[in-house]
Write a protein that holds these residues in place. Structure first.
Motif, PDB file in Angstrom:
ATOM      1  N   VAL A 106     -34.258 -10.335 -31.503  1.00 13.94           N
ATOM      2  CA  VAL A 106     -35.202  -9.269 -31.194  1.00 13.94           C
ATOM      3  C   VAL A 106     -35.262  -9.045 -29.687  1.00 13.94           C
ATOM      4  O   VAL A 106     -35.341 -10.000 -28.920  1.00 13.94           O
ATOM      5  N   VAL A 107     -35.213  -7.781 -29.275  1.00 15.82           N
ATOM      6  CA  VAL A 107     -35.444  -7.440 -27.870  1.00 15.82           C
ATOM      7  C   VAL A 107     -36.838  -6.829 -27.768  1.00 15.82           C
ATOM      8  O   VAL A 107     -37.171  -5.920 -28.539  1.00 15.82           O
ATOM      9  N   VAL A 108     -37.667  -7.369 -26.881  1.00 15.65           N
ATOM     10  CA  VAL A 108     -39.010  -6.799 -26.697  1.00 15.65           C
ATOM     11  C   VAL A 108     -39.273  -6.534 -25.220  1.00 15.65           C
ATOM     12  O   VAL A 108     -38.675  -7.155 -24.343  1.00 15.65           O
ATOM     13  N   LEU A 109     -40.187  -5.614 -24.973  1.00 17.60           N
ATOM     14  CA  LEU A 109     -40.640  -5.355 -23.609  1.00 17.60           C
ATOM     15  C   LEU A 109     -41.758  -6.324 -23.250  1.00 17.60           C
ATOM     16  O   LEU A 109     -42.569  -6.710 -24.101  1.00 17.60           O
ATOM     17  N   ARG A 110     -41.789  -6.697 -21.977  1.00 22.83           N
ATOM     18  CA  ARG A 110     -42.877  -7.528 -21.471  1.00 22.83           C
ATOM     19  C   ARG A 110     -44.141  -6.663 -21.356  1.00 22.83           C
ATOM     20  O   ARG A 110     -44.057  -5.434 -21.296  1.00 22.83           O
ATOM     21  N   TYR A 111     -45.288  -7.290 -21.304  1.00 20.77           N
ATOM     22  CA  TYR A 111     -46.592  -6.616 -21.144  1.00 20.77           C
ATOM     23  C   TYR A 111     -46.967  -5.754 -22.355  1.00 20.77           C
ATOM     24  O   TYR A 111     -46.588  -6.103 -23.478  1.00 20.77           O
ATOM     25  N   GLY A 154     -34.019 -15.259 -32.419  1.00 22.04           N
ATOM     26  CA  GLY A 154     -34.255 -15.417 -30.990  1.00 22.04           C
ATOM     27  C   GLY A 154     -34.941 -14.186 -30.442  1.00 22.04           C
ATOM     28  O   GLY A 154     -35.069 -13.167 -31.136  1.00 22.04           O
ATOM     29  N   MET A 155     -35.414 -14.290 -29.194  1.00 21.05           N
ATOM     30  CA  MET A 155     -36.111 -13.159 -28.585  1.00 21.05           C
ATOM     31  C   MET A 155     -35.615 -12.979 -27.150  1.00 21.05           C
ATOM     32  O   MET A 155     -35.487 -13.942 -26.399  1.00 21.05           O
ATOM     33  N   ILE A 156     -35.315 -11.732 -26.811  1.00 18.01           N
ATOM     34  CA  ILE A 156     -34.924 -11.404 -25.438  1.00 18.01           C
ATOM     35  C   ILE A 156     -36.011 -10.497 -24.856  1.00 18.01           C
ATOM     36  O   ILE A 156     -36.391  -9.503 -25.465  1.00 18.01           O
ATOM     37  N   VAL A 157     -36.520 -10.870 -23.696  1.00 23.02           N
ATOM     38  CA  VAL A 157     -37.570 -10.080 -23.058  1.00 23.02           C
ATOM     39  C   VAL A 157     -36.969  -9.291 -21.904  1.00 23.02           C
ATOM     40  O   VAL A 157     -36.267  -9.851 -21.060  1.00 23.02           O
ATOM     41  N   ILE A 158     -37.236  -7.995 -21.890  1.00 25.02           N
ATOM     42  CA  ILE A 158     -36.882  -7.199 -20.716  1.00 25.02           C
ATOM     43  C   ILE A 158     -38.159  -6.555 -20.168  1.00 25.02           C
ATOM     44  O   ILE A 158     -39.093  -6.276 -20.917  1.00 25.02           O
ATOM     45  N   THR A 159     -38.198  -6.386 -18.863  1.00 24.60           N
ATOM     46  CA  THR A 159     -39.377  -5.759 -18.253  1.00 24.60           C
ATOM     47  C   THR A 159     -39.004  -4.311 -17.943  1.00 24.60           C
ATOM     48  O   THR A 159     -38.121  -4.050 -17.131  1.00 24.60           O
ATOM     49  N   PRO A 161     -44.948  -3.172 -14.181  1.00 23.70           N
ATOM     50  CA  PRO A 161     -44.869  -3.994 -12.970  1.00 23.70           C
ATOM     51  C   PRO A 161     -43.668  -4.940 -13.083  1.00 23.70           C
ATOM     52  O   PRO A 161     -43.275  -5.298 -14.193  1.00 23.70           O
ATOM     53  N   ASN A 162     -43.119  -5.356 -11.969  1.00 24.46           N
ATOM     54  CA  ASN A 162     -41.962  -6.259 -11.943  1.00 24.46           C
ATOM     55  C   ASN A 162     -40.777  -5.697 -12.731  1.00 24.46           C
ATOM     56  O   ASN A 162     -40.023  -6.436 -13.364  1.00 24.46           O
ATOM     57  N   ALA A 163     -40.611  -4.356 -12.677  1.00 21.24           N
ATOM     58  CA  ALA A 163     -39.577  -3.682 -13.464  1.00 21.24           C
ATOM     59  C   ALA A 163     -38.221  -4.353 -13.311  1.00 21.24           C
ATOM     60  O   ALA A 163     -37.771  -4.632 -12.203  1.00 21.24           O
ATOM     61  N   GLY A 164     -37.594  -4.633 -14.449  1.00 23.75           N
ATOM     62  CA  GLY A 164     -36.234  -5.169 -14.453  1.00 23.75           C
ATOM     63  C   GLY A 164     -36.107  -6.624 -14.062  1.00 23.75           C
ATOM     64  O   GLY A 164     -35.018  -7.185 -14.059  1.00 23.75           O
ATOM     65  N   GLU A 165     -37.245  -7.282 -13.757  1.00 23.66           N
ATOM     66  CA  GLU A 165     -37.182  -8.659 -13.252  1.00 23.66           C
ATOM     67  C   GLU A 165     -37.192  -9.704 -14.364  1.00 23.66           C
ATOM     68  O   GLU A 165     -37.630  -9.447 -15.486  1.00 23.66           O
TER      69      GLU A 165
END
Ligand SMILES: [Zn+2]
Ligand SMILES: [Zn+2]
Length: 604
Positions: free
Chosen positions: A158-163, A196-201, A206-210
């Motif tokens: 799973v890919v999820v966005l942070r925040y 598994g989980m992958i987090v992208i911002t 805030p903290n875009a791409g970090e």
């Protein structure tokens, strides 16, 4: 505080001279002052558990113990009693590989992919599914938001966005923010069968791409999830033609009906490597042996103790330093050089008198990180705990004002009120007695271990957990009175025929629970443990957990159908429970799987 080291050298020299001359004793007051000034000096750097400042403080205490003739505990070669704890986690070289349908391979090397601090170390792979912000608000909240509605993530990555959605109204954000912790997100993914989980911002956050930094965390159990963050990562989900910016914008409205999607043909392989950083803290424990044989003496040990650790420079949590004091040495004069000095004063006074029982003298470390030192002591006690008549604890006793002294945990034995009253005839304090032993200090470890105990306290103040808790603010005259008073109590316990009988105090409010939980289960999680599941450090007398037959040492592995690998799973699972509605609990006792039913009550 420039002059401190010179003053210190002088007073240390004075102590050495005096101890060289038998019979010549410094008055108690000057010694106590020296102890506090030394322990709270810059040189000891705030006495953080496991640090060189902790070591210096332990050296100082051991020199004092030797001076008064105390010995290491029977069977121990040393005054230092080490205990291990996890101080944090770091990435050990995590990688992420992806493969597209047309055979294009892409690798994120360490530095561009990083494990989340709670991730398991393992390799997993599967087709990629994008699940928006990965948020699931429990039904009990009456707020419909489920990023997984209509998505099949079983055996997928799973890919999820942070925040959480950036443009939602304030009320929505407030609700979603509670479930935006990455542990909740990982737990939600795992509950739905994701590998598994992958987090992208996202670019709009805030903290875009970090990357997500790995944070210090004392709850260290593996979460049962493999989870990483990656730098950038837009390409992970752009396989179906829309840009991440576009996709995030849509999600950011907070509209719960914006759905995630499978990314056609893309598979990901996560190889997460997490290194848990073990460190060692040191209790300092000694004893003054009984004058004669203790055969026939009931419960022949009495213990006095105080934690000598503090917050260092306040970087690992617990600091209340203001913005202009960040990273400064937290001197901890009241917390708890004062209690440490008091224990030294008690031991010093009693060392010169005959005694029927042994006096155990303990200086705990790891208290500020969660009572780690005293918990380690009671979990593998070097002296059988049923041989211990009582434990007296001192934490923040240097700020007596208006003659007021608070004694807590008096409910642990019916004998305490009278004994305190008698000893106070000579001391003359305005005593405040509090029955509750569930205090955020080492007395809690002994109460949990069913030892009659007391803890002494002179009240909270402005400088609590700040660099400004310094030696010049201590009321030394009254600190010595506390020592004299407590020594008189210890003396009665050492020589008395009557031993305090332990009484279990029912607890009104749950300790250690997550703030805001409306539900009461009566469990006391052991935060220091790293077993898989939730280890109970105890249960609250009369609470739902006790009624369900759960006890200290049980490991909860499932509640209401949710598997539990750590405290975060547990708090997540609690959100799903309903007050008054029985829930099945699966737990391990002595390695055997057992089941019971727990009915949560309303929190008062
Ligand atoms: Zn303290
Ligand atoms: Zn403290």
């Amino acid at each position: 505080m420039k002059s401190t080291s010179r003053q210190l050298a002088l007073s240390l020299a004075a102590v050495t001279l005096l101890s060289a001359a038998p019979g010549a004793q410094a008055p108690a007051s000057s010694r106590t002052r020296t102890h506090v000034q030394t322990l709270a000096s810059d040189k000891f750097e705030g006495r953080l558990t496991g640090s060189s400042g902790e070591k210096l403080a332990a050296d100082y205490l051991i020199a004092e113990l030797k001076r008064m003739g105390a010995k290491p505990l029977p069977g121990q070669a040393d005054f230092r009693m080490p205990f291990a704890f996890t101080a944090g986690s770091k990435d050990g070289g995590t990688t992420l590989k992806t493969m597209t349908a047309n055979g294009m391979e892409r690798t994120h090397e360490p530095g561009t992919a990083m494990a989340l601090s709670f991730s398991d170390s393992a390799e997993v792979s599967g087709p990629v599914v994008f699940a928006g912000y990965g948020l699931v608000v429990p039904e009990s909240q009456n707020f419909g938001y489920d990023s997984y509605a209509g998505l099949d993530v079983k055996d997928k990555v799973v890919v999820v966005l942070r925040y959480f959605p950036e443009d939602a109204d304030q009320k929505t954000r407030a609700i979603l923010a509670r479930y935006a912790d990455l542990r909740y997100k990982a737990q939600a993914a795992r509950q739905r069968g994701a590998r598994g989980m992958i987090v992208i911002t996202g670019p709009r956050s805030p903290n875009a791409g970090e990357l997500v930094p790995m944070s210090f965390d004392t709850a260290i159990a593996g979460s049962g999830v493999v989870a990483v963050s990656v730098k950038g990562g837009a390409w992970l989900i752009e396989g179906n033609g829309r840009s991440l910016d576009e996709v995030q914008k849509e999600l950011d409205s907070g509209n719960p009906h914006v759905a995630g999607f499978a990314v056609p043909g893309v598979t990901a392989t996560i190889n997460a490597k997490v290194i848990r950083q073990q460190q060692t803290g040191h209790n300092v424990v000694a004893y003054l042996p009984a004058s004669g044989s203790v055969s026939g003496v009931s419960k022949p040990w009495v213990a006095v103790g105080a934690h000598y650790d503090h917050l260092g420079r306040g970087t690992t949590g617990g600091s209340l330093a203001g913005k202009d004091e960040v990273n400064q040495i937290h001197h901890g004069a009241d917390d708890n050089a004062s209690g440490t000095a008091t224990v030294l004063a008690i031991a010093d006074a009693l060392a010169r008198q005959p005694r029927k029982r042994h006096l155990l003298i303990a200086f705990w470390s790891g208290e500020e990180l969660g009572l780690l030192g005293s918990a380690a002591f009671v979990s593998t006690p070097p002296v059988a705990l049923d041989q211990l008549s009582a434990y007296l604890n001192f934490d923040m006793v240097g700020r007596v004002s208006d003659n007021k002294l608070t004694v807590q945990a008096t409910g642990t034995s019916a004998m305490w009120p009278k004994l305190l009253e008698q000893a106070n005839v000579a001391a003359g304090f305005d005593l405040v007695l509090q029955e509750d032993p569930y205090q955020p200090t080492d007395v809690g470890s002994f109460n949990t271990a069913s030892v009659a105990c007391l803890t002494f306290f002179t009240g909270a103040h402005q400088e609590y957990h700040k660099p400004s808790d310094t030696a010049d603010k201590i009321n030394y005259e009254d600190l010595d009175r506390v020592g004299t008073f407590a020594a008189a109590i210890a003396k009665r316990l050492l020589d008395g025929d009557q031993v305090p009988q332990f009484t279990k105090v029912e607890q009104k409010t749950e300790t250690g629970g997550r703030a805001g939980l409306r539900l009461f289960t009566g469990t006391i999680p052991d935060y220091a443990s790293d077993v898989k599941g939730l280890l109970l450090g105890g249960v609250i007398g009369g609470g739902p957990a006790e009624q369900a037959g759960l006890a200290k040492g049980d490991v909860i592995v499932e509640i209401a159908g949710q598997s539990i690998t750590n405290i975060y799973d547990y708090t997540y699972a609690l959100e799903l429970l309903k007050i008054g509605q029985p829930a099945k609990v699966v737990y391990l006792r002595g390695g055997q799987k057992q089941e019971t039913t727990l009915t949560p009550a309303a929190r008062k």
